[in-house]
Design a protein around this motif. Structure first.
Motif, PDB file in Angstrom:
ATOM      1  N   ASP A  81       0.828  -1.204   0.000  1.00  0.00           N
ATOM      2  CA  ASP A  81       0.000   0.000   0.000  1.00  0.00           C
ATOM      3  C   ASP A  81       0.872   1.267   0.000  1.00  0.00           C
ATOM      4  O   ASP A  81       0.496   2.319   0.523  1.00  0.00           O
ATOM      5  CB  ASP A  81      -0.942   0.018   1.202  1.00  0.00           C
ATOM      6  N   ASP A  82       2.056   1.145  -0.605  1.00  0.00           N
ATOM      7  CA  ASP A  82       2.982   2.278  -0.692  1.00  0.00           C
ATOM      8  C   ASP A  82       2.560   3.167  -1.857  1.00  0.00           C
ATOM      9  O   ASP A  82       2.552   2.744  -3.018  1.00  0.00           O
ATOM     10  CB  ASP A  82       4.409   1.760  -0.899  1.00  0.00           C
ATOM     11  N   VAL A  83       2.221   4.410  -1.561  1.00  0.00           N
ATOM     12  CA  VAL A  83       1.728   5.321  -2.585  1.00  0.00           C
ATOM     13  C   VAL A  83       2.768   5.591  -3.669  1.00  0.00           C
ATOM     14  O   VAL A  83       2.433   5.893  -4.819  1.00  0.00           O
ATOM     15  CB  VAL A  83       1.251   6.637  -1.942  1.00  0.00           C
ATOM     16  N   HIS A  84       4.047   5.464  -3.328  1.00  0.00           N
ATOM     17  CA  HIS A  84       5.105   5.677  -4.315  1.00  0.00           C
ATOM     18  C   HIS A  84       4.997   4.668  -5.468  1.00  0.00           C
ATOM     19  O   HIS A  84       5.298   4.995  -6.617  1.00  0.00           O
ATOM     20  CB  HIS A  84       6.482   5.558  -3.664  1.00  0.00           C
ATOM     21  N   GLU A  85       4.570   3.459  -5.154  1.00  0.00           N
ATOM     22  CA  GLU A  85       4.439   2.434  -6.188  1.00  0.00           C
ATOM     23  C   GLU A  85       3.354   2.808  -7.198  1.00  0.00           C
ATOM     24  O   GLU A  85       3.517   2.601  -8.411  1.00  0.00           O
ATOM     25  CB  GLU A  85       4.123   1.074  -5.561  1.00  0.00           C
ATOM     26  N   LEU A  86       2.260   3.369  -6.734  1.00  0.00           N
ATOM     27  CA  LEU A  86       1.201   3.794  -7.639  1.00  0.00           C
ATOM     28  C   LEU A  86       1.674   4.923  -8.547  1.00  0.00           C
ATOM     29  O   LEU A  86       1.356   4.958  -9.738  1.00  0.00           O
ATOM     30  CB  LEU A  86      -0.025   4.255  -6.851  1.00  0.00           C
ATOM     31  N   ALA A  87       2.440   5.843  -7.983  1.00  0.00           N
ATOM     32  CA  ALA A  87       2.931   6.965  -8.781  1.00  0.00           C
ATOM     33  C   ALA A  87       3.854   6.475  -9.896  1.00  0.00           C
ATOM     34  O   ALA A  87       3.746   6.912 -11.054  1.00  0.00           O
ATOM     35  CB  ALA A  87       3.654   7.969  -7.881  1.00  0.00           C
ATOM     36  N   VAL A  88       4.754   5.562  -9.559  1.00  0.00           N
ATOM     37  CA  VAL A  88       5.680   5.044 -10.565  1.00  0.00           C
ATOM     38  C   VAL A  88       4.931   4.216 -11.604  1.00  0.00           C
ATOM     39  O   VAL A  88       5.204   4.310 -12.805  1.00  0.00           O
ATOM     40  CB  VAL A  88       6.782   4.201  -9.894  1.00  0.00           C
ATOM     41  N   ALA A  89       3.962   3.417 -11.155  1.00  0.00           N
ATOM     42  CA  ALA A  89       3.170   2.619 -12.095  1.00  0.00           C
ATOM     43  C   ALA A  89       2.425   3.522 -13.069  1.00  0.00           C
ATOM     44  O   ALA A  89       2.333   3.220 -14.272  1.00  0.00           O
ATOM     45  CB  ALA A  89       2.189   1.730 -11.342  1.00  0.00           C
ATOM     46  N   GLY A  90       1.901   4.629 -12.583  1.00  0.00           N
ATOM     47  CA  GLY A  90       1.209   5.572 -13.461  1.00  0.00           C
ATOM     48  C   GLY A  90       2.121   6.144 -14.525  1.00  0.00           C
ATOM     49  O   GLY A  90       1.728   6.275 -15.696  1.00  0.00           O
ATOM     50  N   ILE A  91       3.351   6.478 -14.146  1.00  0.00           N
ATOM     51  CA  ILE A  91       4.322   7.002 -15.111  1.00  0.00           C
ATOM     52  C   ILE A  91       4.660   5.937 -16.148  1.00  0.00           C
ATOM     53  O   ILE A  91       4.739   6.216 -17.355  1.00  0.00           O
ATOM     54  CB  ILE A  91       5.588   7.479 -14.376  1.00  0.00           C
ATOM     55  N   ALA A  92       4.863   4.707 -15.687  1.00  0.00           N
ATOM     56  CA  ALA A  92       5.184   3.616 -16.615  1.00  0.00           C
ATOM     57  C   ALA A  92       4.052   3.393 -17.615  1.00  0.00           C
ATOM     58  O   ALA A  92       4.299   3.167 -18.811  1.00  0.00           O
ATOM     59  CB  ALA A  92       5.465   2.332 -15.831  1.00  0.00           C
ATOM     60  N   LEU A  93       2.819   3.458 -17.165  1.00  0.00           N
ATOM     61  CA  LEU A  93       1.681   3.262 -18.061  1.00  0.00           C
ATOM     62  C   LEU A  93       1.551   4.411 -19.059  1.00  0.00           C
ATOM     63  O   LEU A  93       1.183   4.201 -20.217  1.00  0.00           O
ATOM     64  CB  LEU A  93       0.394   3.121 -17.239  1.00  0.00           C
ATOM     65  N   ALA A  94       1.858   5.628 -18.623  1.00  0.00           N
ATOM     66  CA  ALA A  94       1.839   6.763 -19.553  1.00  0.00           C
ATOM     67  C   ALA A  94       2.886   6.583 -20.641  1.00  0.00           C
ATOM     68  O   ALA A  94       2.629   6.856 -21.824  1.00  0.00           O
ATOM     69  CB  ALA A  94       2.084   8.065 -18.788  1.00  0.00           C
TER      70      ALA A  94
END
Length: 555
Positions: free
Chosen positions: A161-174
């Protein structure tokens, strides 16, 4: 695995893919059209008659060509960067090696046994399709890297549930969207998956707000990428979605090529299922097994996220092929290789908690294996490796099929040369291998004339392969040049000496020279005389005619 070993793995995989790619590009001169086209786009940005960033084009997504710009800038000192598409080889090799690092990273994050992790990673890295598309400069390599990167981060987020992981995943998907348009399907499915997980594991009092924030973190970068790319295309060309509406776009290519080869939804579905079976034959059985076992232990989220993300990409390809909106190329289904690798690694019990920078309030403590029955761990590890291992011979065999692997089957004549064979299949293979060799010869001929800048008028529908293999790209007037229309309307006045013509049929119908001068290929359209006929030695490529400009024609 320490950071030093990660670096060693990256260097080893990069060297393998780059070595194969350099052999194919520099020695065999085997090129895939899309890779060569991206190199020409990067070349136009830096070395055309009117260099500008917009010359990169807006029909296809820009990331693959943009990444090559630093390498393309070395062309004056290393001409092979463009003439042999070496920049594309280096680009795809680096990204595919990066995807291997991400796959191995899933194993590292979960603390899997080194033997299991090594074998599963090796099966992914050495899959024949992974090796080929890590070597040939196509967009599949950066696309797989972005998806693997996003999947790894989302798996970690489920556990920590680390918010940093969601941020990085979002960048990767973009970035995946800026690599291939079907990255949008991955971004949409990931957003829905994250929202689902957040909603059902959040406190009731904060369920809606937490779900919304988590979904926005994943979706926002892709949304920005989508809007920025569409707006930029509209601002410069007047067309926000050139891929779908431009005469150079995918829809036009399919129409001009006589269709996608899909004959009805039923046959298209069977074809797609066969393609998937070639690449990952045991994945459906493993996926069902993993889902059942994880459901019993209420640990479904970690496997549902990559299944949803990559499954959406595959579903999009199956759907669009069934509708006749895309071609049935084997490479369009190869994300299933990545999915098989991820599911295989998730089938093995974790031996430690996933790493994190800051645990969130909804951390899921992994019930990792702590030395229970060794047979259970060995069994799951064996199953995981076998799923990946079986895909190696099935993929290798499937790649020899002209029906299911029309872009790859010709490699048989490179891997197993048969110089004395006169079979029709071997001749077809050799013709595919010789694709763009005629354009290479034509480029060398024009270079030998020592023409001034702006002396050769050509469209890049087919002409990209001539321009990119020339050491004097400024001699060409191409559609990305700001004065292309003016020159096209009066070539003589603009100083054009030669025009490159292709037949006004198939994709040649969209050639700007044919649209302006419909009889150019046949008789010179009263403005030029034929000086050279060039019969094409490649497959599905047109015969060329070189015309010398003699005058102007009104109207």
């Amino acid at each position: 695995m320490t950071r030093n070993w990660v670096l060693v793995l990256f260097v080893a995989m990069f060297a393998l893919y780059c070595g194969v790619g350099l052999y194919l590009a520099v020695d065999v001169h085997l090129y895939f059209g899309d890779a060569l086209s991206r190199v020409q786009s990067a070349q136009s940005v830096l070395f055309s008659r009117s260099p500008h960033l917009a010359a990169i084009g807006f029909v296809f997504t820009p990331l693959t060509a943009i990444v090559q710009l630093p390498l393309t800038a070395l062309t004056p000192w290393i001409p092979q960067m463009t003439t042999d598409a070496v920049s594309a080889v280096i680009m795809s090799s680096a990204f595919m090696a990066g995807s291997v690092i991400q796959v191995s990273g899933v194993a590292r994050d979960r603390g899997l046994d080194p033997v299991v992790a090594t074998l599963a990673t090796a099966c992914y890295a050495l899959n024949p399709m992974i090796v080929l598309y890590g070597a040939n400069g196509m967009s599949e390599a950066p696309y797989l890297f972005c998806l693997a990167w996003a999947a790894r981060r989302l798996i970690r987020w489920v556990d920590t549930d680390d918010v940093h992981e969601l941020a990085v995943a979002g960048i990767a998907l973009a970035l995946s969207y800026l690599t291939r348009y079907d990255g949008g399907a991955a971004a949409l499915a990931s957003t829905i998956g994250v929202a689902w997980v957040s909603f059902f594991r959040a406190d009731r009092t904060k369920r809606v707000s937490r779900t919304f924030l988590d979904a926005v973190l994943v979706a926002a970068p892709s949304g920005v990428a989508f809007i920025a790319w569409a707006f930029t295309g509209w601002l410069i060309t007047g067309n926000a979605f050139a891929q779908f509406s431009s005469e150079y776009g995918n829809a036009a290519i399919i129409e001009q090529s006589g269709g996608s080869g899909s004959n009805g939804a039923g046959e298209a579905l069977r074809f797609s299922m066969t393609e998937l079976a070639i690449l990952a034959p045991l994945l459906p059985l493993l996926a069902v097994l993993v889902l059942v076992v994880r459901a019993r232990h209420r640990r479904l989220y970690a496997v549902l996220v990559p299944l949803a993300m990559i499954g959406a990409v595959l579903a999009f390809q199956v759907y669009t092929y069934a509708r006749g909106s895309t071609f049935g190329f084997l490479r369009f289904y190869m994300t299933v290789i990545l999915l098989a690798a991820l599911v295989s690694l998730l089938a093995v019990p974790a031996r430690r908690q996933s790493p994190y920078r800051r645990q969130g309030p909804r951390t899921t403590l992994v019930a990792h294996w702590t030395g229970g029955p060794i047979r259970r761990y060995v069994f799951s590890g064996t199953i995981a490796v076998m799923v990946m291992l079986v895909s190696l011979p099935t993929t290798a065999f499937g790649m020899t099929s002209p029906k299911y692997a029309p872009q790859e089957f010709a490699l048989s004549s490179v891997v197993w040369p048969r110089p004395d064979s006169v079979s029709q299949r071997h001749l077809d293979e050799r013709r595919i291998v010789r694709s763009f060799s005629t354009e290479r010869t034509l480029a060398r001929y024009l270079d030998s004339l020592d023409l001034p800048d702006g002396s050769v008028l050509t469209d890049t529908v087919y002409g990209f392969a001539v321009v990119v293999q020339s050491r004097r790209p400024k001699q060409f007037v191409i559609p990305s040049d700001s004065d292309f229309v003016e020159v096209l309307n009066d070539p003589k006045a603009a100083g054009v000496q030669y025009m490159l013509a292709v037949p006004a049929s198939g994709r040649g119908l969209s050639d700007a020279l044919n649209q302006r001068y419909p009889t150019l290929y046949e008789n010179g359209a009263q403005i030029a005389v034929r000086v050279l006929d060039v019969r094409n030695q490649g497959a599905d490529l047109p015969d060329w005619r070189v015309y010398r400009v003699t005058g102007s024609r009104s109207g």
